[in-house]
Design an enzyme around this catalytic site. Structure first.
Site, PDB file in Angstrom:
ATOM      1  N   ARG A 112     118.646  58.209  76.716  1.00 18.83           N
ATOM      2  CA  ARG A 112     119.284  58.090  78.021  1.00 18.83           C
ATOM      3  C   ARG A 112     120.547  57.237  77.884  1.00 18.83           C
ATOM      4  O   ARG A 112     120.594  56.302  77.067  1.00 18.83           O
ATOM      5  CB  ARG A 112     118.302  57.404  78.965  1.00 18.83           C
ATOM      6  CG  ARG A 112     118.760  57.253  80.395  1.00 18.83           C
ATOM      7  CD  ARG A 112     118.850  58.554  81.102  1.00 18.83           C
ATOM      8  NE  ARG A 112     118.830  58.396  82.549  1.00 18.83           N
ATOM      9  CZ  ARG A 112     119.190  59.362  83.372  1.00 18.83           C
ATOM     10  NH1 ARG A 112     119.599  60.529  82.930  1.00 18.83           N
ATOM     11  NH2 ARG A 112     119.128  59.172  84.684  1.00 18.83           N
ATOM     12  N   THR A 384     121.765  69.186  84.418  1.00 18.29           N
ATOM     13  CA  THR A 384     120.789  68.947  83.383  1.00 18.29           C
ATOM     14  C   THR A 384     120.394  70.286  82.769  1.00 18.29           C
ATOM     15  O   THR A 384     120.596  71.321  83.380  1.00 18.29           O
ATOM     16  CB  THR A 384     119.598  68.238  84.072  1.00 18.29           C
ATOM     17  OG1 THR A 384     120.112  67.065  84.697  1.00 18.29           O
ATOM     18  CG2 THR A 384     118.489  67.918  83.145  1.00 18.29           C
ATOM     19  N   THR A 402     121.207  65.917  79.846  1.00 19.44           N
ATOM     20  CA  THR A 402     121.990  66.029  81.079  1.00 19.44           C
ATOM     21  C   THR A 402     123.344  65.351  81.001  1.00 19.44           C
ATOM     22  O   THR A 402     123.532  64.415  80.224  1.00 19.44           O
ATOM     23  CB  THR A 402     121.196  65.409  82.257  1.00 19.44           C
ATOM     24  OG1 THR A 402     121.893  65.661  83.470  1.00 19.44           O
ATOM     25  CG2 THR A 402     121.009  63.922  82.098  1.00 19.44           C
ATOM     26  N   ASP A 426     122.743  57.532  88.727  1.00 24.00           N
ATOM     27  CA  ASP A 426     121.278  57.537  88.751  1.00 24.00           C
ATOM     28  C   ASP A 426     120.696  56.124  88.857  1.00 24.00           C
ATOM     29  O   ASP A 426     119.492  55.961  89.057  1.00 24.00           O
ATOM     30  CB  ASP A 426     120.709  58.240  87.514  1.00 24.00           C
ATOM     31  CG  ASP A 426     120.475  59.727  87.766  1.00 24.00           C
ATOM     32  OD1 ASP A 426     120.537  60.154  88.932  1.00 24.00           O
ATOM     33  OD2 ASP A 426     120.228  60.460  86.799  1.00 24.00           O
ATOM     34  N   SER A 456     114.791  61.572  86.268  1.00 24.67           N
ATOM     35  CA  SER A 456     113.651  62.405  86.691  1.00 24.67           C
ATOM     36  C   SER A 456     113.262  63.418  85.620  1.00 24.67           C
ATOM     37  O   SER A 456     112.356  64.228  85.837  1.00 24.67           O
ATOM     38  CB  SER A 456     114.005  63.179  87.963  1.00 24.67           C
ATOM     39  OG  SER A 456     114.223  62.304  89.019  1.00 24.67           O
TER      40      SER A 456
END
Ligand code: GLY
Length: 572
Positions: A112, A384, A402, A426, A456
């Site tokens: 991430r 994404t 994403t 986010d 998510s």
């Protein structure tokens, strides 16, 4: 020489002409970027790939046939998507991998994006105290430090073929050009003004006239970036020329990402979330994604109820699932965030006692009210794209990755040819202020330097009797986890095949806003009955683009690509 693109969708065949040559995946393995077929389903005995673009799935298949395992195929498919699906495939974003090796071991990788070191809690609050989503969703300041390239190299530990073999198809696709589908041409056209506004140098995505279906997109700068990664490994992205180009782009666009941010980026191995649902073992992504925990909460909240006897998408089954979704997403807003910065009460959130209590106020006769449903008290010290692959040996890999928005920040790194994410949105940029998906949050997901924003994304595996059963995931922002939830229920409770599990209409509730979204082909009688019970409903064109592989008891791999996009499967 004239080349032609065939897109076969149902009964319609579209031809395009253009000139170029095939790309090589290895001796005897060639892919023609101008002759591809969108294939929605395959049923095969060995390996298969489901992804958002037929060329990417073909690249993955060619790597499997060349002797690569599911990780080799995944790396090559991800890299190909970074070229052929610029709206979401990426080098400048981030993602998650969940995998099970044929030797039974499980792993998950967190790549991430991270907040830059110069970022902070109030970076999107203006002098009047207002939250500025225009800053968190567009351009240079919206970009987190990309993780995808670190993730690819972390995956490579489990692969068999040299990285340079896996990246070669992407290099050639970028250099030799790809033919655009209508969907891709429309996407580039509708973002043209933003590409110009948020990039500081000319980009391959913008031309004077409008893009048309069948046009060829050449990405020479991206090809050079891919070659630097081929030649220098992850340092070809996080250091040297590519890092310099990123930072120069930041400086021209008043962004804050630095050479230090890039050099410090690390992919983190995490312990996957594991739980049982009706005798099946589910393996999914832990924080910094909310996906696995929220999926577990929803499945375990409905497990005590005989959902299959309620009937598929009857008001009884849908209403139960909506109320589970409402409660799980209330917990997401309060309790989930990057585990390196926030103590996530994962064991409690997934415990039977907690989830039983969570459903104690469930009323099957009327709509719940989100204002009355706060996050549970846990008494303890948050565009994404998804790829599903299984190989002949049973290695299963699920990757969701994403840029956040479609085309991310719409900032293309000058001279490097790839888009940066707008993942900073986010984070909870101010308590109670919704992000672009309407999700809210608080301290757990507040911005801190080096922290990963809550996701998510829900790349997920399901095992039956310790054998592969499902590989699944989807894009769709906050709808990701509810789509994966419903795809699993469709198979486990309603015994659907892969195609129906993916393509039956989906619905979504995320606590706030207190509305139920349904796809436009959703059962009308159920919609009417839900409204009669007090639910507020809105209709969406499409929810998610799910890629799912179901493994039958005899080992047959049934793969399905979502009808909602250009998604395509390949297998052998
Ligand atoms: N950017 C969408 C997600 O990570 O959930």
């Amino acid at each position: 020489m004239k080349k032609w693109l065939f897109i076969i969708l149902g009964a319609s065949i579209i031809f395009y002409s253009c000139t170029s040559s095939n790309i090589t995946v290895g001796p005897g393995k060639e892919i023609d970027p101008y002759h591809f077929t969108i294939t929605k389903n395959v049923s095969v005995n060995n390996g298969c790939v489901a992804s958002a673009h037929p060329l990417a799935s073909e690249v993955g298949l060619a790597i499997l046939k060349k002797g690569g395992n599911a990780f080799d195929a995944m790396i090559a498919t991800q890299l190909a998507l970074a070229v052929v699906h610029p709206a979401a495939g990426n080098l400048g974003g981030g993602g998650f991998t969940v995998a099970r090796l044929a030797n039974d071991s499980l792993l998950s990788l967190d790549y991430r994006e991270m907040a830059p070191l110069k970022g902070g809690r109030n970076m999107y609050i203006d002098s009047a105290g207002n939250a500025r989503t225009d800053w968190s969703q567009n351009g240079h300041l919206s970009a987190g430090v990309p993780g995808t390239v670190a993730g690819l190299f972390a995956e490579h530990q489990y692969a068999k073929l040299p990285f340079k073999t896996l990246i070669q198809p992407a290099i050639e696709l970028a250099e030799k050009g790809i033919v655009l589908t209508k969907r891709e041409a429309d996407g580039l056209n509708s973002n043209k003004d933003d590409f110009i506004k948020y990039s500081t140098k000319p980009t391959a995505f913008v031309k004077n006239t409008a893009w048309k279906e069948g046009d060829t997109l050449y990405q020479p700068e991206l090809a050079e970036t891919l070659k630097r990664i081929r030649d220098n490994g992850a340092k070809g992205f996080y250091e040297g020329e590519t890092a310099k180009l990123i930072v120069e782009e930041m400086q021209r666009g008043k962004g804050i990402m630095s050479l230090e941010d890039l050099k410090n980026y690390v992919c983190k191995p995490r312990k996957p979330v594991e739980f049982d649902y009706r005798g099946y073992h589910v393996v999914s992504m832990p924080p910094s994604s909310s996906g696995g925990i929220i999926l577990g909460e929803m499945l375990k909240m409905i497990e005590p109820y005989p959902v299959s006897s309620y009937g598929f998408q009857t008001v009884k089954s849908v209403q139960l699932m909506i109320e589970a979704e409402r409660r799980a997403y209330a917990d997401r807003a309060e309790h989930l965030g990057d585990p390196d910065f926030w103590n996530v009460p994962q064991n409690i959130l997934l415990s039977d006692a907690y989830l039983k209590k969570r459903m104690s106020d469930y009323d099957s006769t009327k709509s719940g009210v989100s204002a009355n449903i706060k996050a549970g008290n846990v008494h303890e010290s948050d565009q994404t794209t998804h790829i599903s692959i299984i190989d002949k040996d049973g290695n299963m890999v699920a990757v969701t990755t994403t840029l956040n928005n479609s085309y991310g920040s719409r900032t293309v790194v000058g001279g490097a040819g790839f888009l940066l994410n707008d993942e900073m949105d986010d984070f909870s940029i101010k308590p109670g202020v919704p992000n672009m998906f309407g999700a809210i949050g608080g301290d757990a997901n507040a911005i801190q330097p080096g922290k990963r924003m809550l996701s998510s994304m829900t790349p997920t595996l399901v095992l039956k009797d310790n054998k592969p059963f499902i590989v699944v995931g989807t894009p769709g922002g906050t709808t990701i986890t509810t789509s994966v939830f419903q795809s699993i229920v469709n198979i486990v409770d309603f015994n659907m095949d892969a195609n129906d599990a993916v393509n039956k209409p989906k619905f979504h509730h995320q606590w706030l806003p207190d509305t139920v979204s349904v796809e436009r082909d959703f059962n009308e009688e159920t919609v009417k009955q839900l409204k009669d019970m007090g639910y507020k409903l809105i209709t969406l064109r499409a929810i998610g683009r799910t890629e799912l592989i179901k493994i039958l008891p005899d080992g047959t791999r049934e793969a399905a690509a979502d009808k909602r996009g250009d998604d395509s499967v390949s297998g052998y």
